[in-house]
Design a protein around this motif. Structure first.
Motif, PDB file in Angstrom:
ATOM      1  N   GLU A 114       0.809  -1.216   0.000  1.00 52.44           N
ATOM      2  CA  GLU A 114       0.000   0.000   0.000  1.00 52.44           C
ATOM      3  C   GLU A 114       0.845   1.268   0.000  1.00 52.44           C
ATOM      4  OE1 GLU A 114      -3.399   2.135   2.800  1.00 52.44           O
ATOM      5  OE2 GLU A 114      -2.929   0.012   3.084  1.00 52.44           O
ATOM      6  N   ASP A 115       1.961   1.271   0.707  1.00 45.45           N
ATOM      7  CA  ASP A 115       2.781   2.479   0.812  1.00 45.45           C
ATOM      8  C   ASP A 115       4.246   2.238   0.486  1.00 45.45           C
ATOM      9  OD1 ASP A 115       3.074   0.862   2.985  1.00 45.45           O
ATOM     10  OD2 ASP A 115       2.306   2.299   4.447  1.00 45.45           O
ATOM     11  N   VAL A 116       4.555   1.131  -0.194  1.00 48.91           N
ATOM     12  CA  VAL A 116       5.934   0.796  -0.560  1.00 48.91           C
ATOM     13  C   VAL A 116       6.007   0.497  -2.051  1.00 48.91           C
ATOM     14  CG1 VAL A 116       7.877  -0.776  -0.199  1.00 48.91           C
ATOM     15  CG2 VAL A 116       6.411  -0.141   1.728  1.00 48.91           C
ATOM     16  N   CYS A 117       7.027   1.031  -2.699  1.00 51.59           N
ATOM     17  CA  CYS A 117       7.224   0.814  -4.123  1.00 51.59           C
ATOM     18  C   CYS A 117       8.656   0.336  -4.383  1.00 51.59           C
ATOM     19  CB  CYS A 117       6.983   2.107  -4.899  1.00 51.59           C
ATOM     20  SG  CYS A 117       5.296   2.753  -4.795  1.00 51.59           S
ATOM     21  N   LEU A 118       8.867  -0.165  -5.600  1.00 52.62           N
ATOM     22  CA  LEU A 118      10.172  -0.644  -6.026  1.00 52.62           C
ATOM     23  C   LEU A 118      10.527   0.034  -7.341  1.00 52.62           C
ATOM     24  CD1 LEU A 118      12.559  -2.719  -5.807  1.00 52.62           C
ATOM     25  CD2 LEU A 118      11.126  -4.291  -7.116  1.00 52.62           C
ATOM     26  N   THR A 119      11.715   0.628  -7.392  1.00 51.27           N
ATOM     27  CA  THR A 119      12.209   1.221  -8.635  1.00 51.27           C
ATOM     28  C   THR A 119      13.603   0.678  -8.886  1.00 51.27           C
ATOM     29  OG1 THR A 119      10.938   3.251  -8.252  1.00 51.27           O
ATOM     30  CG2 THR A 119      12.697   3.367  -9.877  1.00 51.27           C
ATOM     31  N   ALA A 120      13.832   0.203 -10.107  1.00 53.77           N
ATOM     32  CA  ALA A 120      15.114  -0.441 -10.425  1.00 53.77           C
ATOM     33  C   ALA A 120      15.834   0.267 -11.561  1.00 53.77           C
ATOM     34  CB  ALA A 120      14.882  -1.909 -10.765  1.00 53.77           C
ATOM     35  N   THR A 121      15.565   1.566 -11.748  1.00 52.29           N
ATOM     36  CA  THR A 121      16.262   2.330 -12.773  1.00 52.29           C
ATOM     37  C   THR A 121      17.103   3.419 -12.128  1.00 52.29           C
ATOM     38  OG1 THR A 121      14.371   3.816 -13.010  1.00 52.29           O
ATOM     39  CG2 THR A 121      14.450   1.904 -14.483  1.00 52.29           C
ATOM     40  N   VAL A 122      18.025   3.961 -12.910  1.00 54.40           N
ATOM     41  CA  VAL A 122      18.963   4.947 -12.382  1.00 54.40           C
ATOM     42  C   VAL A 122      18.278   6.278 -12.065  1.00 54.40           C
ATOM     43  CG1 VAL A 122      19.679   5.944 -14.588  1.00 54.40           C
ATOM     44  CG2 VAL A 122      21.344   5.732 -12.708  1.00 54.40           C
ATOM     45  N   ASP A 123      17.062   6.472 -12.574  1.00 51.62           N
ATOM     46  CA  ASP A 123      16.342   7.729 -12.318  1.00 51.62           C
ATOM     47  C   ASP A 123      16.237   8.030 -10.827  1.00 51.62           C
ATOM     48  OD1 ASP A 123      15.914   7.876 -15.043  1.00 51.62           O
ATOM     49  OD2 ASP A 123      13.959   6.901 -14.952  1.00 51.62           O
ATOM     50  N   ILE A 124      15.923   7.012 -10.046  1.00 51.25           N
ATOM     51  CA  ILE A 124      15.719   7.250  -8.615  1.00 51.25           C
ATOM     52  C   ILE A 124      17.042   7.589  -7.923  1.00 51.25           C
ATOM     53  CG2 ILE A 124      15.921   4.810  -7.921  1.00 51.25           C
ATOM     54  CD1 ILE A 124      13.641   5.424  -5.887  1.00 51.25           C
ATOM     55  N   LEU A 125      18.142   7.059  -8.409  1.00 47.15           N
ATOM     56  CA  LEU A 125      19.438   7.415  -7.828  1.00 47.15           C
ATOM     57  C   LEU A 125      19.749   8.884  -8.103  1.00 47.15           C
ATOM     58  CD1 LEU A 125      21.586   4.269  -8.722  1.00 47.15           C
ATOM     59  CD2 LEU A 125      20.158   4.682  -6.719  1.00 47.15           C
ATOM     60  N   ARG A 126      19.437   9.334  -9.311  1.00 47.17           N
ATOM     61  CA  ARG A 126      19.623  10.754  -9.638  1.00 47.17           C
ATOM     62  C   ARG A 126      18.748  11.628  -8.740  1.00 47.17           C
ATOM     63  NH1 ARG A 126      19.308   9.109 -15.215  1.00 47.17           N
ATOM     64  NH2 ARG A 126      21.383   9.089 -16.172  1.00 47.17           N
ATOM     65  N   ALA A 127      17.502  11.164  -8.514  1.00 49.19           N
ATOM     66  CA  ALA A 127      16.577  11.943  -7.680  1.00 49.19           C
ATOM     67  C   ALA A 127      17.082  12.036  -6.250  1.00 49.19           C
ATOM     68  CB  ALA A 127      15.183  11.316  -7.733  1.00 49.19           C
ATOM     69  N   ILE A 128      17.562  10.919  -5.704  1.00 46.82           N
ATOM     70  CA  ILE A 128      18.086  10.925  -4.335  1.00 46.82           C
ATOM     71  C   ILE A 128      19.311  11.822  -4.254  1.00 46.82           C
ATOM     72  CG2 ILE A 128      19.177   9.499  -2.557  1.00 46.82           C
ATOM     73  CD1 ILE A 128      17.348   7.186  -3.511  1.00 46.82           C
ATOM     74  N   TYR A 129      20.184  11.711  -5.246  1.00 52.51           N
ATOM     75  CA  TYR A 129      21.380  12.548  -5.289  1.00 52.51           C
ATOM     76  C   TYR A 129      21.008  14.023  -5.366  1.00 52.51           C
ATOM     77  CZ  TYR A 129      25.218  14.987  -7.671  1.00 52.51           C
ATOM     78  OH  TYR A 129      26.159  15.898  -8.043  1.00 52.51           O
ATOM     79  N   GLY A 130      19.935  14.335  -6.088  1.00 51.53           N
ATOM     80  CA  GLY A 130      19.506  15.714  -6.239  1.00 51.53           C
ATOM     81  C   GLY A 130      18.648  16.233  -5.109  1.00 51.53           C
ATOM     82  N   GLY A 131      18.378  15.363  -4.117  1.00 50.03           N
ATOM     83  CA  GLY A 131      17.565  15.782  -2.980  1.00 50.03           C
ATOM     84  C   GLY A 131      16.075  15.746  -3.245  1.00 50.03           C
TER      85      GLY A 131
END
Length: 200
Positions: A114-131
């Motif tokens: 319900e409140d957990v997702c999985l992402t396996a692409t580099v997009d999310i790493l860029r997002a985390i790096y960008g804050g």
């Protein structure tokens, strides 16, 4: 990822739950492991060990895959610096996955619970790096997988016990104590539990 079901009652039964290895677990790779299950159906099961740590640090990984230059490592957001990379399991050591809260979604994001997702692409790493990434996240290299019927057979043989997975226990930073805390929360005293005990 996994579609269909053996029976209606079994489809996705373990999705979004924890599996805890019982003391009699025969596979040393899973000894005292806590696995978060992302998919479970008649085609098998897939999840991540969340209480084993990889030796590589998240900033170093970003640098290795070319997302961050040397001079930018010191300016990473606190959230990115604090991510501890887990050893998700014995399968496919070349792949990385991010489990995260549902406040971040891209086209490749797969809802798990319900409140957990999985992402396996580099997009999310860029997002985390960008804050700009999800509020809570954990990264795993590799994953754990079971063939059709394999996990059910292991559970029937008292290899695993399952329980609900809360966000706090999934994402908190006490990785070393996670197994004992979950067992205690379930009312299980490991010092008194014999190796062939069943699901209480």
């Amino acid at each position: 990822m996994f579609k269909g079901a053996r029976t209606q009652s079994m489809q996705g039964f373990l999705n979004g739950q924890f599996l805890l290895a019982m003391p009699g677990m025969s596979d040393e790779r899973f000894a005292r492991s806590v696995v978060y299950i992302c998919a479970h159906s008649d085609e098998g099961a897939m999840g991540f060990i969340i209480n084993q740590v990889q030796p590589v640090q998240f900033p170093d990984l970003l640098h290795q895959i070319g997302l961050v230059k040397d001079e930018d490592l010191i300016s990473l957001p606190n959230r990115a610096q604090q991510i501890i990379i887990r050893n998700g399991g014995p399968v496919d050591q070349t792949r990385g996955f991010v489990l995260h809260t549902d406040d971040y979604m891209v086209e490749s994001t797969m809802p798990v619970a319900e409140d957990v997702c999985l992402t396996a692409t580099v997009d999310i790493l860029r997002a985390i790096y960008g804050g700009a990434g999800p509020k809570r996240a954990l990264m795993a290299l590799r994953y754990s997988g079971w063939a059709p019927g394999q996990l059910e057979a292991e559970m029937a043989a008292n290899g695993w016990i399952n329980c609900d997975a809360s966000l706090d226990l999934l994402f908190d930073s006490d990785i070393e104590g996670k197994y004992d805390r979950l067992m205690k929360r379930m009312g299980i005293d490991l010092s008194r539990l014999v190796s062939d005990a069943g699901h209480a």
